[in-house]
Every structure is written in structure tokens, then in C-alpha cells.
Design a protein around this motif. Sequence first.
Motif, PDB file in Angstrom:
ATOM      1  N   SER A  71       0.849  -1.191   0.000  1.00  0.00           N
ATOM      2  CA  SER A  71       0.000   0.000   0.000  1.00  0.00           C
ATOM      3  C   SER A  71       0.887   1.244   0.000  1.00  0.00           C
ATOM      4  CB  SER A  71      -0.914   0.007   1.231  1.00  0.00           C
ATOM      5  OG  SER A  71      -1.725   1.167   1.240  1.00  0.00           O
ATOM      6  N   PHE A  72       0.696   2.098  -0.999  1.00  0.00           N
ATOM      7  CA  PHE A  72       1.496   3.316  -1.121  1.00  0.00           C
ATOM      8  C   PHE A  72       1.023   4.379  -0.134  1.00  0.00           C
ATOM      9  CE2 PHE A  72       2.466   2.513  -5.925  1.00  0.00           C
ATOM     10  CZ  PHE A  72       3.316   1.480  -5.551  1.00  0.00           C
ATOM     11  N   SER A  73       1.930   5.318   0.165  1.00  0.00           N
ATOM     12  CA  SER A  73       1.599   6.415   1.074  1.00  0.00           C
ATOM     13  C   SER A  73       0.666   7.436   0.418  1.00  0.00           C
ATOM     14  CB  SER A  73       2.877   7.120   1.536  1.00  0.00           C
ATOM     15  OG  SER A  73       3.580   7.671   0.424  1.00  0.00           O
ATOM     16  N   ARG A  74       0.650   7.440  -0.928  1.00  0.00           N
ATOM     17  CA  ARG A  74      -0.233   8.306  -1.702  1.00  0.00           C
ATOM     18  C   ARG A  74      -0.348   7.723  -3.103  1.00  0.00           C
ATOM     19  NH1 ARG A  74       2.486  11.091  -5.527  1.00  0.00           N
ATOM     20  NH2 ARG A  74       4.681  11.625  -5.211  1.00  0.00           N
ATOM     21  N   ASN A  75      -1.052   8.411  -3.980  1.00  0.00           N
ATOM     22  CA  ASN A  75      -1.184   7.957  -5.359  1.00  0.00           C
ATOM     23  C   ASN A  75       0.087   8.290  -6.150  1.00  0.00           C
ATOM     24  OD1 ASN A  75      -2.316   8.947  -8.378  1.00  0.00           O
ATOM     25  ND2 ASN A  75      -3.020   6.956  -7.665  1.00  0.00           N
ATOM     26  N   PHE A  76       0.791   7.255  -6.617  1.00  0.00           N
ATOM     27  CA  PHE A  76       2.003   7.435  -7.410  1.00  0.00           C
ATOM     28  C   PHE A  76       1.795   7.085  -8.871  1.00  0.00           C
ATOM     29  CE2 PHE A  76       3.815   7.330  -3.189  1.00  0.00           C
ATOM     30  CZ  PHE A  76       4.907   8.177  -3.264  1.00  0.00           C
ATOM     31  N   GLY A  77       0.633   6.552  -9.236  1.00  0.00           N
ATOM     32  CA  GLY A  77       0.367   6.208 -10.623  1.00  0.00           C
ATOM     33  C   GLY A  77       0.518   4.722 -10.900  1.00  0.00           C
ATOM     34  N   LYS A  78      -0.125   4.282 -11.977  1.00  0.00           N
ATOM     35  CA  LYS A  78      -0.119   2.851 -12.305  1.00  0.00           C
ATOM     36  C   LYS A  78       1.278   2.337 -12.625  1.00  0.00           C
ATOM     37  CE  LYS A  78      -2.380  -0.669 -15.127  1.00  0.00           C
ATOM     38  NZ  LYS A  78      -3.311  -0.987 -16.231  1.00  0.00           N
ATOM     39  N   GLU A  79       2.117   3.171 -13.236  1.00  0.00           N
ATOM     40  CA  GLU A  79       3.467   2.728 -13.585  1.00  0.00           C
ATOM     41  C   GLU A  79       4.239   2.327 -12.330  1.00  0.00           C
ATOM     42  OE1 GLU A  79       4.512   2.175 -16.555  1.00  0.00           O
ATOM     43  OE2 GLU A  79       2.778   3.045 -17.554  1.00  0.00           O
ATOM     44  N   ALA A  80       4.118   3.129 -11.283  1.00  0.00           N
ATOM     45  CA  ALA A  80       4.768   2.792 -10.014  1.00  0.00           C
ATOM     46  C   ALA A  80       4.163   1.526  -9.426  1.00  0.00           C
ATOM     47  CB  ALA A  80       4.623   3.952  -9.027  1.00  0.00           C
ATOM     48  N   GLY A  81       2.831   1.365  -9.595  1.00  0.00           N
ATOM     49  CA  GLY A  81       2.164   0.172  -9.093  1.00  0.00           C
ATOM     50  C   GLY A  81       2.665  -1.093  -9.770  1.00  0.00           C
ATOM     51  N   ILE A  82       2.841  -1.030 -11.079  1.00  0.00           N
ATOM     52  CA  ILE A  82       3.360  -2.181 -11.815  1.00  0.00           C
ATOM     53  C   ILE A  82       4.777  -2.512 -11.347  1.00  0.00           C
ATOM     54  CG2 ILE A  82       4.139  -2.966 -14.090  1.00  0.00           C
ATOM     55  CD1 ILE A  82       1.774  -1.478 -15.306  1.00  0.00           C
ATOM     56  N   TYR A  83       5.611  -1.484 -11.217  1.00  0.00           N
ATOM     57  CA  TYR A  83       6.999  -1.694 -10.803  1.00  0.00           C
ATOM     58  C   TYR A  83       7.073  -2.309  -9.408  1.00  0.00           C
ATOM     59  CZ  TYR A  83      12.013  -0.847 -10.371  1.00  0.00           C
ATOM     60  OH  TYR A  83      13.375  -1.010 -10.207  1.00  0.00           O
TER      61      TYR A  83
END
Length: 312
Positions: A71-83
Motif C-alpha cells: 500500500s502506497f503512502s499516496r497515489n504514485f500512478g499505475k506505472e509505479a504500481g506495476i513496478y
Amino acid sequence: MDKKLLTIVVPCYNEQESLPLFYQAIIDLEKEGKLNPVDLEFVFVDDGSRDNTLGVFRELSAKDDRVHYVSFSRNFGKEAGIYAGLEKSKGDYVVIMDADLQDPPAMLPEMLSYIESGEYECVATRRVDRKGEPPIRSWFARKFYRLMNKISNADIVDGARDYQMMTRKVVDAILSMKEYNRFSKGIFGWVGFKRKWLEFENVERVAGETKWSFWKLFIYAIDGIVAFSTTPLIMASIFGLIMCLVAFVFIIVIIVRTLIFGDPTSGWPSMVCIILLVSGIQLLCMGILGEYLAKAYLETKNRPKYLVQEER
């Protein structure tokens, strides 16, 4: 002989309604014996969701120890999610999927069979139609793929999805590309390896609403062009050269006309138009240059691609 491990990476943003349906669809495939050649691992990534997506992750993880999440601290975008999902994955094979079931789980057995055959390192998918999308959005999408293939060395197929299954070798190659400004569709094509394409008809979301507005897709397209092509910079240079030549010709014309006719004041409307045209091209070229400088600036900061608030 030990079974191979298949990791299912699922980037999520506000998908509390879709997640239980997605998880159950995978479990149903497993119960039917269609995923018997492998053991499963789930890696869900919460990209700063504002709904109860993280709560659903916790519930699934509590009842199934194969479920892991970040779970990210904020929205970083789908690219960061994939990585992040690829980094956390442990599988011999890894597949990236959306939680909204627009990536049909029924294709997993076929994808797995091609990977296990040893003939392919990656099995990717593409939509053969865009039913349900606004016509203008579909038109721009097709033009974008055509443009990208002409101006870059990344192999991007029209209708390509992030939905693809890869061997660990391909995953490691993708993770070795550490850039902050990521464009996964271009990266998948750039790393190469033998790839099999599977086609399917567009599937509507099972629940929730799309997070991709036309404006977000437009910005995403610009990021892709900047990430994989320097052609816009070359075009800016060509524009500049052409306008210098045009300006030089006009200067000669004005001097000759003044010497012959002695009428330096006429023609101001055309002069205004020329000034506006040249100024517009200058601003366009500055904007192109600024976009590349901005990306370089972000890379030199060396900030992390994402920050983790909670994981299991």
C-alpha cells in the motif's frame, strides 16, 4: 518435480468493488484445475486508494496466505504500481492484470501453456476492438500507436494491454530499467525477448468506473513519446531551420520592395501574421525542449518511484 510459482500482480486504485470478484474468478479457475501446472501467489498494489481497497486486501490476506499486498503512502500512478508489484513478486512466471476483469482471467491457461512450452519468454495480449469507448478516444489511441512505432524503437502493438505473462528473466530485465519516468508499454517492447500475442474482444468493467480520462491518457501518451523518442527535438530543430530560411527570404523581399517601390509601411497585416506564426513555432519548440528538460530534471533528483505505507 516441484511446481512453478505464478505471481499475479494487480495494481489497484479505488477497486473495492472489483477486487472480490477478481479474486473469486482466479480461484474458480484454480478449482476447475485450469491452473494446476503452477502454484499461485497474489501481489496486490494499492496506489493510494481513497476507498476501502486496502481493507479488502487485508481481508483477502487474512483468509489466504498466498495473498500479499503493498500500500502506497499516496497515489504514485499505475506505472509505479506495476513496478512495485514486479519487485515484490517471487514467481517463476509473473502476470500483470487489472482488477476490473477487463483482462479476462479465462486467458490465463492458454498464456501459461505458451510460457511452459519454452518457445516464448512472454505472452502479451491486445484488444481487437474498442467497443464501449468514445469514437474520438479510439481514434486518438490508434494514431498514437502508429506514431510511436514510427518515431521510436519500442515495439508497441495497437490495442496492447499491460495484461501479459512473463518469465523471471523478462521480469528481471524490466526491473533493471530504473528510470523514474516509466512507460511500461514501451519498456515491455524495448526489452525484447520472444513474445506471443493473443487477441481478445474488449470487455467492459465488471464494477466501478474507469480512472483514465481523455486528458490523463493524453498526458500518458506525451510521457510515452518523450520516454522513447527524441524525434520531437529533431522536429523542433527542423522547424527552426525552416523559419530561419523563410525569415531570410522575407528580409530580402522587403529590402528589394522598399528600394524599388519606396513603400515601407504597407503590408503590416501580413507582417503581424508572420510574427504570430514564428512566435507560435518558437513557443512550441520551447515547450518540446522544456518537456525533455523536465524529465531529465526528475531523473536527476533520484527520488524513489513510490513510498510504502503498509505491506504484507
